[in-house]
Design a protein around this motif. Structure first.
Motif, PDB file in Angstrom:
ATOM      1  N   VAL A  74       0.915  -4.083 -12.427  1.00 39.01           N
ATOM      2  CA  VAL A  74       0.818  -2.999 -11.444  1.00 39.01           C
ATOM      3  C   VAL A  74      -0.557  -2.340 -11.498  1.00 39.01           C
ATOM      4  N   ILE A  75      -1.090  -2.143 -12.687  1.00 37.69           N
ATOM      5  CA  ILE A  75      -2.435  -1.567 -12.820  1.00 37.69           C
ATOM      6  C   ILE A  75      -3.449  -2.469 -12.115  1.00 37.69           C
ATOM      7  N   GLY A  76      -3.285  -3.782 -12.242  1.00 39.46           N
ATOM      8  CA  GLY A  76      -4.162  -4.730 -11.559  1.00 39.46           C
ATOM      9  C   GLY A  76      -4.073  -4.612 -10.046  1.00 39.46           C
ATOM     10  N   LEU A  77      -2.854  -4.397  -9.531  1.00 36.60           N
ATOM     11  CA  LEU A  77      -2.691  -4.222  -8.085  1.00 36.60           C
ATOM     12  C   LEU A  77      -3.358  -2.939  -7.601  1.00 36.60           C
ATOM     13  N   TYR A  78      -3.172  -1.859  -8.342  1.00 34.44           N
ATOM     14  CA  TYR A  78      -3.832  -0.604  -7.975  1.00 34.44           C
ATOM     15  C   TYR A  78      -5.354  -0.778  -8.021  1.00 34.44           C
ATOM     16  N   ALA A  79      -5.845  -1.455  -9.045  1.00 37.06           N
ATOM     17  CA  ALA A  79      -7.285  -1.675  -9.167  1.00 37.06           C
ATOM     18  C   ALA A  79      -7.814  -2.487  -7.986  1.00 37.06           C
ATOM     19  N   ALA A  80      -7.030  -3.470  -7.529  1.00 34.25           N
ATOM     20  CA  ALA A  80      -7.454  -4.285  -6.389  1.00 34.25           C
ATOM     21  C   ALA A  80      -7.578  -3.430  -5.129  1.00 34.25           C
ATOM     22  N   LEU A  81      -6.635  -2.541  -4.907  1.00 32.31           N
ATOM     23  CA  LEU A  81      -6.723  -1.653  -3.732  1.00 32.31           C
ATOM     24  C   LEU A  81      -7.853  -0.652  -3.893  1.00 32.31           C
TER      25      LEU A  81
ATOM     26  N   SER B  56       2.310  -0.429   1.425  1.00 37.17           N
ATOM     27  CA  SER B  56       3.753  -0.660   1.562  1.00 37.17           C
ATOM     28  C   SER B  56       4.268  -1.597   0.473  1.00 37.17           C
ATOM     29  N   SER B  57       3.475  -2.597   0.072  1.00 35.86           N
ATOM     30  CA  SER B  57       3.934  -3.480  -1.003  1.00 35.86           C
ATOM     31  C   SER B  57       3.944  -2.742  -2.345  1.00 35.86           C
ATOM     32  N   LEU B  58       2.978  -1.839  -2.562  1.00 36.18           N
ATOM     33  CA  LEU B  58       2.989  -1.027  -3.788  1.00 36.18           C
ATOM     34  C   LEU B  58       4.202  -0.104  -3.802  1.00 36.18           C
ATOM     35  N   ARG B  59       4.494   0.500  -2.657  1.00 36.73           N
ATOM     36  CA  ARG B  59       5.643   1.399  -2.562  1.00 36.73           C
ATOM     37  C   ARG B  59       6.935   0.654  -2.891  1.00 36.73           C
ATOM     38  N   GLU B  60       7.078  -0.551  -2.341  1.00 34.09           N
ATOM     39  CA  GLU B  60       8.270  -1.360  -2.599  1.00 34.09           C
ATOM     40  C   GLU B  60       8.330  -1.791  -4.063  1.00 34.09           C
ATOM     41  N   LEU B  61       7.189  -2.169  -4.630  1.00 27.54           N
ATOM     42  CA  LEU B  61       7.123  -2.562  -6.040  1.00 27.54           C
ATOM     43  C   LEU B  61       7.541  -1.401  -6.937  1.00 27.54           C
TER      44      LEU B  61
END
Length: 177
Positions: free
Chosen positions: A55-62, A131-136
């Motif tokens: 999840v940290i990686g996804l936030y970092a990507a955004l 939206s994908s982060l919210r769902e995750l």
């Protein structure tokens, strides 16, 4: 506003947990697996650490795309990760039974199957959206509630706190940047 889980989602999660418990309860006589020998708290801590890293990686990507408003959300996940590593130093190092390569599903990451180790794949990072982060976050929060049975009270408290934070993220993430 109160986050709501539908009755159908709760029942489906319970049924999945029962099915997984039933499948793993009987061994074929080939000997116990390493996961069965480890305390449930350590196994759960490994899963949580892998989830948090993903999840940290996804936030970092955004955030690399200019979504700096997400920094407080990412920072809370980093605080969870630091606390998990502090409490479970043995879980911070990859388990011999854990996947050594990030084999994350391209769209959902750790939201359903086996947790992934480390950062998300390039495909998952490229497809990440609010939206994908919210769902995750919503799915992660629901998984935390299901993980509470059979673990020590101190671990249950930590897991519940992490789940509550993830539920708040699901509601508080902005609709657009």
């Amino acid at each position: 506003m109160r986050p709501s889980l539908s009755r159908r989602a709760v029942l489906a999660g319970g049924a999945a947990a029962v099915a997984l418990t039933g499948c793993s309860g009987e061994s074929g006589g080939t000997g116990p697996s390493e996961a069965a020998q480890e305390p449930p708290e350590l196994v759960l801590a490994r899963q949580l650490i892998a989830d948090k890293e993903y999840v940290i990686g996804l936030y970092a990507a955004l955030m690399a795309k200019g979504a700096n408003a997400l920094a407080p959300f990412r920072d809370r996940h980093q605080a969870h990760l630091a606390e998990l590593r502090r409490r479970f130093p043995a879980a911070a190092s990859p388990a011999s039974g854990a996947p050594s390569s990030p084999g994350a599903p391209s769209s959902g990451g750790p939201s359903g199957g086996a947790p992934t180790a480390g950062a998300p794949t390039a495909g998952a990072a490229a497809k990440v959206s609010l939206s994908s982060l919210r769902e995750l976050e919503r799915k992660a929060s629901a998984r935390r509630a299901r993980a509470l049975s059979g673990i020590a009270p101190s671990m249950a408290q930590l897991v519940a706190s992490i789940g509550a934070c993830e539920a708040a993220h699901a509601l508080a993430l902005p609709r657009s940047l």
